[in-house]
Design a protein around this motif. Sequence first.
Motif, mmCIF file in Angstrom:
data_model
loop_
_atom_site.group_PDB
_atom_site.id
_atom_site.type_symbol
_atom_site.label_atom_id
_atom_site.label_comp_id
_atom_site.label_asym_id
_atom_site.label_seq_id
_atom_site.Cartn_x
_atom_site.Cartn_y
_atom_site.Cartn_z
ATOM 1 N N VAL A 140 0.769 -1.251 0.229
ATOM 2 C CA VAL A 140 -0.206 0.012 -0.190
ATOM 3 C C VAL A 140 0.794 1.183 -0.025
ATOM 4 C CG1 VAL A 140 -1.690 1.192 1.469
ATOM 5 C CG2 VAL A 140 -1.913 -1.228 1.186
ATOM 6 N N ILE A 141 1.879 1.192 1.073
ATOM 7 C CA ILE A 141 2.709 2.239 1.220
ATOM 8 C C ILE A 141 3.347 2.427 -0.497
ATOM 9 C CG2 ILE A 141 4.883 3.281 1.954
ATOM 10 C CD1 ILE A 141 2.386 3.331 3.620
ATOM 11 N N LEU A 142 3.924 1.304 -0.991
ATOM 12 C CA LEU A 142 4.632 1.739 -2.311
ATOM 13 C C LEU A 142 3.790 2.011 -3.547
ATOM 14 C CD1 LEU A 142 7.197 1.050 -4.020
ATOM 15 C CD2 LEU A 142 6.143 -1.047 -4.623
ATOM 16 N N THR A 143 2.483 1.553 -3.298
ATOM 17 C CA THR A 143 1.323 1.873 -4.475
ATOM 18 C C THR A 143 1.194 3.634 -4.222
ATOM 19 O OG1 THR A 143 0.403 -0.049 -4.504
ATOM 20 C CG2 THR A 143 -1.007 1.503 -5.120
ATOM 21 N N ALA A 144 1.001 4.039 -3.129
ATOM 22 C CA ALA A 144 0.736 5.461 -2.867
ATOM 23 C C ALA A 144 1.922 6.491 -3.124
ATOM 24 C CB ALA A 144 0.519 5.614 -1.191
ATOM 25 N N HIS A 145 3.178 5.896 -2.864
ATOM 26 C CA HIS A 145 4.425 6.657 -3.194
ATOM 27 C C HIS A 145 4.674 6.583 -4.516
ATOM 28 C CE1 HIS A 145 8.371 8.391 -2.333
ATOM 29 N NE2 HIS A 145 9.107 7.338 -3.226
ATOM 30 N N LEU A 146 4.434 5.560 -5.425
ATOM 31 C CA LEU A 146 4.454 5.570 -6.912
ATOM 32 C C LEU A 146 3.674 6.383 -7.745
ATOM 33 C CD1 LEU A 146 5.798 1.733 -7.389
ATOM 34 C CD2 LEU A 146 7.209 4.080 -7.274
ATOM 35 N N ASP A 147 2.267 5.944 -7.707
ATOM 36 C CA ASP A 147 1.581 6.397 -8.561
ATOM 37 C C ASP A 147 -0.115 6.636 -7.816
ATOM 38 O OD1 ASP A 147 0.665 3.958 -8.752
ATOM 39 O OD2 ASP A 147 0.627 3.834 -10.785
ATOM 40 N N GLY A 148 -0.110 5.771 -6.922
ATOM 41 C CA GLY A 148 -1.551 6.072 -6.119
ATOM 42 C C GLY A 148 -2.737 5.288 -6.893
ATOM 43 N N SER A 149 -2.178 4.104 -7.760
ATOM 44 C CA SER A 149 -3.322 3.629 -8.486
ATOM 45 C C SER A 149 -4.060 2.545 -7.526
ATOM 46 C CB SER A 149 -2.792 2.916 -9.693
ATOM 47 O OG SER A 149 -1.603 2.220 -9.627
ATOM 48 N N PHE A 150 -4.554 2.886 -6.548
ATOM 49 C CA PHE A 150 -5.104 2.147 -5.651
ATOM 50 C C PHE A 150 -6.158 1.281 -6.505
ATOM 51 C CE2 PHE A 150 -3.469 5.036 -2.800
ATOM 52 C CZ PHE A 150 -2.719 4.250 -1.993
ATOM 53 N N TRP A 151 -6.901 1.734 -7.360
ATOM 54 C CA TRP A 151 -8.125 1.205 -8.147
ATOM 55 C C TRP A 151 -7.764 -0.095 -8.923
ATOM 56 C CZ3 TRP A 151 -11.847 3.416 -5.717
ATOM 57 C CH2 TRP A 151 -11.873 4.874 -5.710
#
Length: 139
Positions: free
Chosen positions: A53-64
């Motif tokens: 989750v932290i990596l996704t938020a840090h990279l591009d925020g593509s949580f969807w």
Amino acid sequence: MRYLSPFPTPMLKRLKSIRLPTRSTPIAIFVLCALAFGPLIGQLGFYWDDWPVILTAHLDGSFWEYYAYNRPGSAWTHAFTAPFLETSPLRWHLFGEISWALIAVAFWWMLEQLWPGRKRTNGWMAMLFAVHPIYLIHP
């Protein structure tokens, strides 16, 4: 068979005589959560399932896209909170503890709707819910 209390009778009478207004129950839940979980919150870091989750938020925020295969409802939570929490473990844990206290208050409110005449019991059940280790991943 008679119930034997671990408390002496005078102490039990004093505990039963305490009358708090109903509106103080949410405050008591927040204070209890702060006392139970707050002292070590500054020493907690990220856990194994936090890193993606932290990596996704840090990279591009593509949580969807990240949650689309498994838990699409989680994307809503992380998409709106990650920009404010950033990559600070302290912020994430404070958010988690505040959320947990709010869930305990919601549980108390639900009990109040189910059993309006049992205010003291409802308050104690909500406080037990707030600190009971039923949710085992809770730090």
